[in-house]
Motif scaffolding. Structure first.
Motif, PDB file in Angstrom:
ATOM      1  N   ALA A  99      10.656 -17.288 -14.733  1.00 46.46           N
ATOM      2  CA  ALA A  99      10.655 -18.098 -13.688  1.00 46.46           C
ATOM      3  C   ALA A  99       9.134 -18.292 -13.079  1.00 46.46           C
ATOM      4  CB  ALA A  99      11.700 -17.781 -12.456  1.00 46.46           C
ATOM      5  N   ALA A 100       8.585 -17.143 -13.101  1.00 51.54           N
ATOM      6  CA  ALA A 100       7.111 -17.007 -12.566  1.00 51.54           C
ATOM      7  C   ALA A 100       6.201 -17.810 -13.361  1.00 51.54           C
ATOM      8  CB  ALA A 100       6.385 -15.758 -12.270  1.00 51.54           C
ATOM      9  N   ARG A 101       6.427 -17.772 -14.862  1.00 56.57           N
ATOM     10  CA  ARG A 101       5.571 -18.185 -15.716  1.00 56.57           C
ATOM     11  C   ARG A 101       5.859 -19.894 -15.865  1.00 56.57           C
ATOM     12  NH1 ARG A 101       6.287 -13.916 -20.875  1.00 56.57           N
ATOM     13  NH2 ARG A 101       4.658 -12.462 -20.173  1.00 56.57           N
ATOM     14  N   GLN A 102       6.954 -20.412 -15.505  1.00 58.26           N
ATOM     15  CA  GLN A 102       6.971 -21.715 -15.560  1.00 58.26           C
ATOM     16  C   GLN A 102       6.171 -22.479 -14.284  1.00 58.26           C
ATOM     17  OE1 GLN A 102      11.339 -22.286 -14.999  1.00 58.26           O
ATOM     18  NE2 GLN A 102      11.869 -21.538 -17.256  1.00 58.26           N
ATOM     19  N   PRO A 103       5.602 -23.658 -14.721  1.00 58.48           N
ATOM     20  CA  PRO A 103       4.876 -24.200 -13.597  1.00 58.48           C
ATOM     21  C   PRO A 103       5.752 -24.687 -12.322  1.00 58.48           C
ATOM     22  CG  PRO A 103       5.367 -25.833 -15.494  1.00 58.48           C
ATOM     23  CD  PRO A 103       5.622 -24.422 -15.820  1.00 58.48           C
TER      24      PRO A 103
END
Length: 540
Positions: A99-103
């Motif tokens: 989730a953190a890697r998604q913009p």
């Protein structure tokens, strides 16, 4: 009391800097990883070697920068030594990493009225959920205190009864018999204490996730409509817990009733926390529910275990004063099912079988446990149930510290000794009881299946499995291997409405007796009496 405790300290006692992440998802990940470090008690210097990153790199990633996947995997391995905990923590951490890697989605512009209303509603629900979580924490903490008191009392009782010599207790029970009974209850109380402590740990993890979401919603509100208060609205402070009495009423039946209620409370609290976690996962917020049955159970437990009315009053106050429950709108109630039955064990020996036979159609009777225990009430209860015309089934309580096949052979041997085969006229197939109570080692799916297959080989029919969804998920790692077996589903809804599913053969809707004549838990059959009779080997 709120929060997960102080942040982990580096060597030298200096606290790390606050989390400064660019997105709410990165902040949630960093907060979760910090909670793992805090729970482990390890310093950054101690973690540096196992993780393979310097203390400064640890500080950067735990400060809010999105880390590499290998960092997350190694950190989980270093901070979660137990294999089952490690698997759960790794799954959660990697989900947060993805989730953190998604913009981050683009937030609506300032002044968007519809977006502002939506965010305010979500923030309000999240704050309500946070308040309910605090009440759940308070209830669990009180339950832990009561169980600690009970465990200590039973330990003293065991020490007194273990003194050599031929003697009896005040109520005429031989000391050896009383000692065995006290040891079993001591083990039961310790296992319930362990379950309550595990739930407290879950509550802390959910609370950390909820605080992160509230923080993100707070920032959205600020972006849409200026500043909002820096702190959530204050809730009424909890009253200080009264001092628990130093002794417990030594009445044996009172302790037995207290342990039964403890088990019911533990199950109710787990169900409530399961609902809250599912709602948070789906929506990021939740509406709190206060269970009146649970509040009453806690109060009665306090009276039974401590003999203190003041403690009971405090527990009622700490549990909240609302009403409600699981919204199962319009669904079938237990009373609508035509076939009802009870389950009994050696704890429920005061049964009026004639009255039970007039009100119900079947009885499940505990036969064995592990590889040595046999219920002392087995023969009398089976004879009583049969004489009342009830369809009968025998069940075995599975122990995780013994092999499944050996337990199955023990069950079949003892069942045969009292004239039950699981294939005779009026007999239901054997039942395997899978519960967390009494469990110490982690259960193995292979051993559970070994029991089921051994019994099926002997009877020619698949046994029935009594098990909660939470046990399959948490103890058996979500296995689907039990799907082919008929299900006896414990689902103690306070409103008495049927579960949101149809994959059950029996549904236990209450762990308490509710009919005249005694008995134990109350269940219904998912079908007609004619269908039950066919399963019980009545031939036309």
């Amino acid at each position: 009391m709120s929060g997960t405790g102080p942040e982990p300290r580096r060597r030298g006692g200096r606290s790390p800097a606050p989390v400064r992440a660019e997105t709410p998802q990165a902040e949630e990940l960093a907060t979760y990883l910090r909670s793992l470090v805090h729970r482990s008690g390890l310093t950054y210097a101690q973690l540096s070697g196992p993780v393979g990153y310097s203390t400064s790199q640890l500080g950067v990633y735990l400060g809010g920068k999105v880390p590499r996947e290998d960092f997350v995997v190694r950190l989980v391995r270093a901070t979660c030594p137990h294999p089952r905990d490690r698997a759960v923590c790794r799954e959660r951490a990697l989900a947060l990493l993805r989730a953190a890697r998604q913009p981050a989605p683009v937030a609506p512009g300032p002044g968007d009225p519809a977006a502002l209303v939506d965010v305010y509603e979500r923030l309000t629900r999240a704050l309500e959920a946070q308040a309910e979580l605090e009440r759940a924490r308070s209830r669990s903490q009180q339950l832990v205190l009561l169980l600690l008191h009970l465990v200590n009392h039973l330990k003293r009782q065991i020490d007194e009864l273990a003194v050599p010599g031929e003697r009896t207790t005040a109520d005429g029970v031989p000391a050896g018999t009383a000692l065995t009974r006290a040891e079993r209850r001591h083990a039961h109380a310790r296992d319930e204490l362990s379950l309550a402590r595990v739930r407290l740990d879950r509550i802390e993890r959910v609370a950390a996730r909820l605080r992160t979401r509230i923080s993100g919603l707070d920032r959205q509100v600020r972006a849409l409509h200026g500043a909002v208060p820096d702190r959530a609205p204050a809730h009424d402070a909890e009253a200080p817990a009264p001092a628990l009495p130093r002794t417990i009423d030594p009445d044996t039946d009172g302790i037995t009733a207290g342990l039964r209620r403890v088990h019911a409370v533990n199950q109710e609290e787990d169900r409530a926390l399961d609902r809250l976690e599912r709602t948070l996962a789906a929506d990021g917020s939740a509406r709190p529910r206060t269970n009146l049955r649970l509040r009453a159970a806690l109060a009665l437990l306090a009276v039974v275990v401590t003999g203190g009315a003041a403690v009971a009053g405090y527990l009622l106050a700490a549990a909240g004063s609302g009403s409600g429950g699981d919204d199962r709108g319009g669904r079938t109630s237990a009373a609508a099912f035509p076939v009802h039955g009870t389950d009994v064990s050696s704890y429920s020996r005061d049964n009026d079988w004639e009255a039970l036979g007039a009100a119900q159609q079947f009885a499940m009777i505990k036969a064995t446990e592990g590889t040595h225990f046999v219920s002392p009430a087995l023969r009398d209860q089976l004879v009583g149930a049969r004489s009342a015309g009830l369809i009968t089934g025998l069940y075995h309580f599975f122990r995780t510290d013994a092999g499944g096949a050996a337990q199955a052979r023990h069950f079949l041997r003892q069942a045969k000794a009292v004239g039950y085969t699981g294939t005779g006229r009026g007999e239901l197939p054997p039942v395997l009881d899978l519960e967390a109570a009494f469990a110490t080692p982690e259960p193995k799916v292979s051993e559970v299946l070994a029991f089921l297959r051994t019994v099926q080989d002997a009877t020619g029919e698949p046994p029935i499995v009594y098990v909660r969804d939470a046990y399959v998920r948490d103890q058996l790692h979500g296995t689907t291997a039990l799907a082919p077996y008929p299900r006896w589903l414990p689902d103690f809804d306070p409103e008495g409405t049927a579960p949101r599913r149809d994959d059950w053969l029996f549904w236990q809707y209450s762990a308490e007796r509710r009919v005249r004549g005694g008995g134990g838990g109350e269940s219904v059959f998912h079908g007609s009496l004619a269908e039950l009779r066919r399963r019980a080997h009545f031939r036309a």
